[in-house]
Write a protein that holds these residues in place. Structure first.
Motif, PDB file in Angstrom:
ATOM      1  N   GLU A  66     -31.032 -28.481  25.638  1.00 44.38           N
ATOM      2  CA  GLU A  66     -29.588 -28.635  25.874  1.00 44.38           C
ATOM      3  C   GLU A  66     -29.109 -27.693  26.976  1.00 44.38           C
ATOM      4  O   GLU A  66     -28.059 -27.903  27.562  1.00 44.38           O
ATOM      5  N   HIS A  67     -29.815 -26.615  27.193  1.00 41.84           N
ATOM      6  CA  HIS A  67     -29.514 -25.742  28.330  1.00 41.84           C
ATOM      7  C   HIS A  67     -30.836 -25.208  28.854  1.00 41.84           C
ATOM      8  O   HIS A  67     -31.842 -25.228  28.146  1.00 41.84           O
ATOM      9  N   ASP A  68     -30.838 -24.704  30.094  1.00 43.34           N
ATOM     10  CA  ASP A  68     -32.119 -24.238  30.620  1.00 43.34           C
ATOM     11  C   ASP A  68     -32.477 -22.874  30.023  1.00 43.34           C
ATOM     12  O   ASP A  68     -31.654 -22.210  29.402  1.00 43.34           O
ATOM     13  N   LYS A  72     -27.866 -17.591  29.402  1.00 45.37           N
ATOM     14  CA  LYS A  72     -27.555 -16.491  28.480  1.00 45.37           C
ATOM     15  C   LYS A  72     -26.225 -16.793  27.815  1.00 45.37           C
ATOM     16  O   LYS A  72     -25.189 -16.871  28.465  1.00 45.37           O
ATOM     17  N   HIS A  73     -26.253 -16.948  26.491  1.00 40.56           N
ATOM     18  CA  HIS A  73     -25.002 -17.186  25.783  1.00 40.56           C
ATOM     19  C   HIS A  73     -24.146 -15.928  25.809  1.00 40.56           C
ATOM     20  O   HIS A  73     -24.650 -14.813  25.711  1.00 40.56           O
ATOM     21  N   GLY A  74     -22.851 -16.131  25.912  1.00 39.52           N
ATOM     22  CA  GLY A  74     -21.927 -15.010  25.933  1.00 39.52           C
ATOM     23  C   GLY A  74     -20.509 -15.540  25.919  1.00 39.52           C
ATOM     24  O   GLY A  74     -20.295 -16.749  25.851  1.00 39.52           O
ATOM     25  N   LEU A  91     -22.196 -22.962  19.591  1.00 40.68           N
ATOM     26  CA  LEU A  91     -22.330 -24.390  19.315  1.00 40.68           C
ATOM     27  C   LEU A  91     -22.857 -25.083  20.564  1.00 40.68           C
ATOM     28  O   LEU A  91     -22.209 -25.108  21.610  1.00 40.68           O
ATOM     29  N   VAL A  92     -24.056 -25.610  20.445  1.00 39.27           N
ATOM     30  CA  VAL A  92     -24.709 -26.296  21.556  1.00 39.27           C
ATOM     31  C   VAL A  92     -24.960 -27.721  21.100  1.00 39.27           C
ATOM     32  O   VAL A  92     -25.775 -27.946  20.199  1.00 39.27           O
ATOM     33  N   GLY A  93     -24.248 -28.676  21.688  1.00 40.97           N
ATOM     34  CA  GLY A  93     -24.351 -30.039  21.190  1.00 40.97           C
ATOM     35  C   GLY A  93     -23.864 -30.060  19.755  1.00 40.97           C
ATOM     36  O   GLY A  93     -22.710 -29.731  19.487  1.00 40.97           O
ATOM     37  N   LEU A  96     -26.372 -25.052  16.023  1.00 43.23           N
ATOM     38  CA  LEU A  96     -26.058 -23.657  16.306  1.00 43.23           C
ATOM     39  C   LEU A  96     -27.231 -22.972  16.987  1.00 43.23           C
ATOM     40  O   LEU A  96     -28.370 -23.069  16.525  1.00 43.23           O
ATOM     41  N   HIS A  97     -26.939 -22.274  18.073  1.00 42.21           N
ATOM     42  CA  HIS A  97     -27.934 -21.443  18.738  1.00 42.21           C
ATOM     43  C   HIS A  97     -27.597 -19.987  18.505  1.00 42.21           C
ATOM     44  O   HIS A  97     -26.444 -19.578  18.651  1.00 42.21           O
ATOM     45  N   HIS A  98     -28.615 -19.214  18.153  1.00 45.27           N
ATOM     46  CA  HIS A  98     -28.439 -17.771  18.061  1.00 45.27           C
ATOM     47  C   HIS A  98     -29.329 -17.119  19.107  1.00 45.27           C
ATOM     48  O   HIS A  98     -30.542 -17.198  19.015  1.00 45.27           O
ATOM     49  N   HIS A 103     -35.433 -16.273  23.573  1.00 44.67           N
ATOM     50  CA  HIS A 103     -35.290 -17.639  23.080  1.00 44.67           C
ATOM     51  C   HIS A 103     -33.996 -17.773  22.271  1.00 44.67           C
ATOM     52  O   HIS A 103     -33.288 -16.798  22.071  1.00 44.67           O
ATOM     53  N   CYS A 104     -33.720 -18.998  21.866  1.00 43.97           N
ATOM     54  CA  CYS A 104     -32.587 -19.258  20.983  1.00 43.97           C
ATOM     55  C   CYS A 104     -33.114 -19.692  19.631  1.00 43.97           C
ATOM     56  O   CYS A 104     -33.961 -20.583  19.553  1.00 43.97           O
ATOM     57  N   ASP A 105     -32.594 -19.069  18.574  1.00 48.49           N
ATOM     58  CA  ASP A 105     -32.911 -19.531  17.231  1.00 48.49           C
ATOM     59  C   ASP A 105     -32.059 -20.754  16.917  1.00 48.49           C
ATOM     60  O   ASP A 105     -30.897 -20.834  17.318  1.00 48.49           O
TER      61      ASP A 105
HETATM   62 ZN   LIG Z   1     -29.228 -21.507  23.310  1.00 50.72          ZN
END
Ligand SMILES: [Zn+2]
Ligand SMILES: [Zn+2]
Ligand SMILES: [Zn+2]
Ligand SMILES: [Zn+2]
Ligand SMILES: [Zn+2]
Ligand SMILES: [Zn+2]
Ligand SMILES: [Zn+2]
Length: 113
Positions: A66-68, A72-74, A91-93, A96-98, A103-105
């Motif tokens: 969903e993202h490259d 970096k989430h922020g 919220l990605v799509g 939930l991304h952590h 990486h993203c959980d």
């Molecule tokens: Zn993510």
């Protein structure tokens, strides 16, 4: 007992501009990293619970595309922040991304409203 967000001038509602998600049978709005629930003329702070559907787990191989990988989430990353348990997710799509190191959980899906 829900915490009240005092002096909340903005009126959440359909098309108010904030992402809305379903939470325990009602609709809440994602606003500046808070999960807001409108209860009459009060705005309450809600937090997504850690559950089987939304586990607070590390998923080092999660790569949903969903993202490259450099994203970096922020606060201004373009994804609404979601309070989940004792941390903040994005919220990605429809899930939930952590952000966790490189990486993203994946903390599970949410239903958008
Ligand atoms: Zn993510
Ligand atoms: Zn709103
Ligand atoms: Zn709620
Ligand atoms: Zn708030
Ligand atoms: Zn992780
Ligand atoms: Zn992001
Ligand atoms: Zn989470």
């Amino acid at each position: 007992m829900a915490l009240e967000h005092k002096d909340h001038a903005h009126k959440h509602g359909p098309n108010c501009g904030h992402a809305a998600i379903k939470h325990d049978g009602h609709v809440d709005y994602l606003h500046d990293g808070h999960l807001h629930h409108v209860n009459g003329d009060k705005v309450e702070e809600h937090v997504l619970g850690v559950s089987a559907a939304n586990p607070a787990q590390c998923t080092p191989n999660h790569n949903c595309g969903e993202h490259d990988q450099q994203h970096k989430h922020g606060p201004n990353c373009g994804h609404p922040a979601v309070p989940h348990g004792d941390h903040v997710d994005y919220l990605v799509g429809k899930h939930l991304h952590h952000p966790h190191g490189e990486h993203c959980d994946d903390h599970g899906g949410v239903e958008t409203a």
